[in-house]
Design a protein around this motif. Sequence first.
Motif, mmCIF file in Angstrom:
data_model
loop_
_atom_site.group_PDB
_atom_site.id
_atom_site.type_symbol
_atom_site.label_atom_id
_atom_site.label_comp_id
_atom_site.label_asym_id
_atom_site.label_seq_id
_atom_site.Cartn_x
_atom_site.Cartn_y
_atom_site.Cartn_z
ATOM 1 N N ALA A 119 0.758 -1.163 0.013
ATOM 2 C CA ALA A 119 -0.095 -0.069 -0.043
ATOM 3 C C ALA A 119 1.125 1.066 -0.084
ATOM 4 O O ALA A 119 1.654 1.103 0.710
ATOM 5 C CB ALA A 119 -0.941 0.009 1.258
ATOM 6 N N GLU A 120 0.561 2.277 -0.739
ATOM 7 C CA GLU A 120 1.500 3.427 -0.916
ATOM 8 C C GLU A 120 1.023 4.604 0.135
ATOM 9 O O GLU A 120 1.732 5.605 -0.021
ATOM 10 C CB GLU A 120 1.653 3.797 -2.285
ATOM 11 N N ASP A 121 -0.223 4.127 0.725
ATOM 12 C CA ASP A 121 -0.560 5.510 1.735
ATOM 13 C C ASP A 121 -1.412 4.870 2.690
ATOM 14 O O ASP A 121 -1.736 3.617 2.603
ATOM 15 C CB ASP A 121 -1.203 6.655 0.822
ATOM 16 N N GLY A 122 -1.561 5.615 3.870
ATOM 17 C CA GLY A 122 -2.420 5.017 4.847
ATOM 18 C C GLY A 122 -3.614 4.805 4.630
ATOM 19 O O GLY A 122 -4.327 3.823 5.150
ATOM 20 N N ARG A 123 -4.419 5.482 3.394
ATOM 21 C CA ARG A 123 -5.835 5.059 3.429
ATOM 22 C C ARG A 123 -5.815 3.722 2.670
ATOM 23 O O ARG A 123 -6.839 2.941 2.817
ATOM 24 C CB ARG A 123 -6.529 6.091 2.381
ATOM 25 N N LEU A 124 -4.886 3.602 1.582
ATOM 26 C CA LEU A 124 -4.970 2.157 0.791
ATOM 27 C C LEU A 124 -4.643 1.060 2.043
ATOM 28 O O LEU A 124 -5.032 -0.036 1.938
ATOM 29 C CB LEU A 124 -3.824 2.179 0.047
ATOM 30 N N ALA A 125 -3.822 1.404 3.017
ATOM 31 C CA ALA A 125 -3.401 0.240 4.081
ATOM 32 C C ALA A 125 -4.463 0.008 4.650
ATOM 33 O O ALA A 125 -4.751 -1.227 5.066
ATOM 34 C CB ALA A 125 -2.158 0.975 5.005
ATOM 35 N N ILE A 126 -5.415 0.895 5.050
ATOM 36 C CA ILE A 126 -6.673 0.703 5.914
ATOM 37 C C ILE A 126 -7.467 -0.241 5.078
ATOM 38 O O ILE A 126 -8.226 -1.144 5.376
ATOM 39 C CB ILE A 126 -7.529 1.845 6.393
ATOM 40 N N ASP A 127 -7.584 0.190 3.775
ATOM 41 C CA ASP A 127 -8.389 -0.688 2.817
ATOM 42 C C ASP A 127 -8.022 -2.010 2.890
ATOM 43 O O ASP A 127 -8.764 -3.161 3.010
ATOM 44 C CB ASP A 127 -8.623 -0.256 1.404
ATOM 45 N N SER A 128 -6.816 -2.414 2.546
ATOM 46 C CA SER A 128 -6.037 -3.544 2.730
ATOM 47 C C SER A 128 -6.460 -4.461 3.775
ATOM 48 O O SER A 128 -6.792 -5.558 3.892
ATOM 49 C CB SER A 128 -4.612 -3.720 2.465
ATOM 50 N N LEU A 129 -6.302 -3.733 5.189
ATOM 51 C CA LEU A 129 -6.615 -4.361 6.461
ATOM 52 C C LEU A 129 -8.102 -4.655 6.749
ATOM 53 O O LEU A 129 -8.341 -5.594 7.337
ATOM 54 C CB LEU A 129 -6.060 -3.604 7.370
ATOM 55 N N TYR A 187 5.816 5.322 9.267
ATOM 56 C CA TYR A 187 5.167 6.406 10.048
ATOM 57 C C TYR A 187 4.602 7.636 9.336
ATOM 58 O O TYR A 187 3.468 8.026 9.399
ATOM 59 C CB TYR A 187 6.335 7.055 11.001
ATOM 60 N N MET A 188 5.466 8.178 8.344
ATOM 61 C CA MET A 188 4.859 9.215 7.628
ATOM 62 C C MET A 188 4.427 9.166 6.334
ATOM 63 O O MET A 188 5.388 8.741 5.237
ATOM 64 C CB MET A 188 6.163 10.383 7.522
ATOM 65 N N MET A 189 3.263 8.696 6.135
ATOM 66 C CA MET A 189 2.552 8.496 4.859
ATOM 67 C C MET A 189 1.524 9.781 4.669
ATOM 68 O O MET A 189 0.758 10.000 5.408
ATOM 69 C CB MET A 189 2.022 7.184 4.983
ATOM 70 N N PRO A 190 1.002 9.516 3.268
ATOM 71 C CA PRO A 190 -0.033 10.636 2.984
ATOM 72 C C PRO A 190 -1.228 9.761 3.463
ATOM 73 O O PRO A 190 -1.230 8.573 3.643
ATOM 74 C CB PRO A 190 0.362 10.658 1.459
#
Length: 127
Positions: free
Chosen positions: A33-43, A55-58
């Motif tokens: 995932a290249e940002d925090g929102r995509l990380a949340i979608d994946s999770l 730590y520091m992601m868009p």
Amino acid sequence: MGNKKILIAEDEMVLRFLLTETLEEEGFDIDEAEDGRLAIDSLRYGEYDLVILDYMMPEATGIEVCRWLRAEGGINAQKPVILLTAKAEEKDREEARQAGVSIFVSKPFSPAELTEIVHDLTGEGAP
């Protein structure tokens, strides 16, 4: 039982590529995932054995993603989380601990160092 699955959320493409290559060579399946929102979608939709967050992601920081993960109570809520950060101040570490981060890894780090931590947290001995 298949390979252990890891989510890597890191906005720096070069580092994300390096981590993915390194951990795939160790036999792990990787989602990126290249940002925090995509990380949340994946999770929200996938199941992982381990989560690696920058730590520091868009969109959302690694700490915000971890805080959401622990509070959300889904399938990944109890999974180990590694936070990668160039910010190594004590207040950042404390915030990370409160958010539920398992291990804090300061940048720069060596791929070998990270691989060892990943093996420890996933219970997979190095091959």
